[in-house]
Scaffold this motif. Structure first.
Motif, mmCIF file in Angstrom:
data_model
loop_
_atom_site.group_PDB
_atom_site.id
_atom_site.type_symbol
_atom_site.label_atom_id
_atom_site.label_comp_id
_atom_site.label_asym_id
_atom_site.label_seq_id
_atom_site.Cartn_x
_atom_site.Cartn_y
_atom_site.Cartn_z
ATOM 1 N N LEU A 1 0.824 -1.213 0.000
ATOM 2 C CA LEU A 1 0.000 0.000 0.000
ATOM 3 C C LEU A 1 0.855 1.258 0.000
ATOM 4 O O LEU A 1 0.545 2.233 -0.687
ATOM 5 N N VAL A 2 1.945 1.237 0.759
ATOM 6 C CA VAL A 2 2.839 2.398 0.840
ATOM 7 C C VAL A 2 3.573 2.615 -0.481
ATOM 8 O O VAL A 2 3.759 3.745 -0.919
ATOM 9 N N ARG A 3 3.966 1.527 -1.119
ATOM 10 C CA ARG A 3 4.744 1.610 -2.363
ATOM 11 C C ARG A 3 3.885 1.751 -3.622
ATOM 12 O O ARG A 3 4.403 2.007 -4.708
ATOM 13 N N ALA A 4 2.591 1.536 -3.499
ATOM 14 C CA ALA A 4 1.722 1.459 -4.675
ATOM 15 C C ALA A 4 1.750 2.725 -5.526
ATOM 16 O O ALA A 4 1.942 2.646 -6.749
ATOM 17 N N GLN A 5 1.515 3.886 -4.920
ATOM 18 C CA GLN A 5 1.425 5.109 -5.726
ATOM 19 C C GLN A 5 2.710 5.415 -6.487
ATOM 20 O O GLN A 5 2.645 5.721 -7.685
ATOM 21 N N PRO A 6 3.893 5.309 -5.862
ATOM 22 C CA PRO A 6 5.112 5.541 -6.659
ATOM 23 C C PRO A 6 5.285 4.508 -7.776
ATOM 24 O O PRO A 6 5.696 4.858 -8.883
ATOM 25 N N GLN A 7 4.946 3.249 -7.509
ATOM 26 C CA GLN A 7 5.059 2.216 -8.548
ATOM 27 C C GLN A 7 4.086 2.471 -9.689
ATOM 28 O O GLN A 7 4.426 2.305 -10.861
ATOM 29 N N LEU A 8 2.871 2.876 -9.348
ATOM 30 C CA LEU A 8 1.884 3.183 -10.385
ATOM 31 C C LEU A 8 2.279 4.413 -11.188
ATOM 32 O O LEU A 8 2.058 4.470 -12.402
ATOM 33 N N ALA A 9 2.896 5.388 -10.543
ATOM 34 C CA ALA A 9 3.380 6.572 -11.261
ATOM 35 C C ALA A 9 4.454 6.186 -12.269
ATOM 36 O O ALA A 9 4.470 6.687 -13.403
ATOM 37 N N ILE A 10 5.331 5.271 -11.883
ATOM 38 C CA ILE A 10 6.365 4.785 -12.811
ATOM 39 C C ILE A 10 5.707 4.047 -13.973
ATOM 40 O O ILE A 10 6.078 4.238 -15.135
ATOM 41 N N TRP A 11 4.711 3.210 -13.671
ATOM 42 C CA TRP A 11 4.025 2.458 -14.717
ATOM 43 C C TRP A 11 3.353 3.411 -15.709
ATOM 44 O O TRP A 11 3.480 3.243 -16.918
ATOM 45 N N VAL A 12 2.650 4.417 -15.203
ATOM 46 C CA VAL A 12 1.974 5.382 -16.079
ATOM 47 C C VAL A 12 2.997 6.163 -16.903
ATOM 48 O O VAL A 12 2.762 6.459 -18.073
ATOM 49 N N ASP A 13 4.138 6.470 -16.308
ATOM 50 C CA ASP A 13 5.183 7.197 -17.031
ATOM 51 C C ASP A 13 5.702 6.381 -18.216
ATOM 52 O O ASP A 13 6.040 6.949 -19.256
ATOM 53 N N THR A 14 5.744 5.062 -18.065
ATOM 54 C CA THR A 14 6.221 4.204 -19.157
ATOM 55 C C THR A 14 5.080 3.742 -20.073
ATOM 56 O O THR A 14 5.336 3.104 -21.087
ATOM 57 N N HIS A 15 3.844 4.033 -19.701
ATOM 58 C CA HIS A 15 2.666 3.709 -20.508
ATOM 59 C C HIS A 15 1.797 4.974 -20.606
ATOM 60 O O HIS A 15 0.714 5.038 -20.034
ATOM 61 N N PRO A 16 2.255 5.998 -21.309
ATOM 62 C CA PRO A 16 1.600 7.311 -21.286
ATOM 63 C C PRO A 16 0.190 7.355 -21.881
ATOM 64 O O PRO A 16 -0.528 8.312 -21.643
ATOM 65 N N LYS A 17 -0.217 6.333 -22.603
ATOM 66 C CA LYS A 17 -1.567 6.335 -23.173
ATOM 67 C C LYS A 17 -2.623 5.865 -22.172
ATOM 68 O O LYS A 17 -3.803 5.854 -22.486
ATOM 69 N N PHE A 18 -2.187 5.478 -20.973
ATOM 70 C CA PHE A 18 -3.091 4.920 -19.975
ATOM 71 C C PHE A 18 -3.206 5.798 -18.736
ATOM 72 O O PHE A 18 -2.289 6.548 -18.408
ATOM 73 N N THR A 19 -4.342 5.684 -18.066
ATOM 74 C CA THR A 19 -4.530 6.260 -16.731
ATOM 75 C C THR A 19 -4.955 5.127 -15.809
ATOM 76 O O THR A 19 -5.514 4.121 -16.259
#
Length: 67
Positions: free
Chosen positions: A33-51
């Motif tokens: 839970l603590v790491r989720a938001q930073p990990q999701l931000a990295i994922w979105v940064d590498t997949h810019p067509k997605f939210t």
């Protein structure tokens, strides 16, 4: 093993969503839970067509992991 399960939708077509996941070994659900938001931000940064529409952390049993 802990899974960060999330729903990612195309920015240009918000009705087109897909379930995705990231697997973590050696962490607790609270650490997920603590790491989720930073990990999701990295994922979105590498997949810019997605939210990210939604997300959650859960334990994965060995039988689910092999499936």
């Amino acid at each position: 093993m802990i899974e960060l399960l999330f729903v990612a939708c195309l920015s240009g077509a918000p009705e087109d969503c897909r379930e995705r996941s990231l697997l973590f070994d050696g962490i607790t659900p609270i650490q997920c839970l603590v790491r989720a938001q930073p990990q999701l931000a990295i994922w979105v940064d590498t997949h810019p067509k997605f939210t990210i529409q939604s997300w959650r952390c859960r334990r994965v049993s060995p039988s689910e992991r092999d499936a």
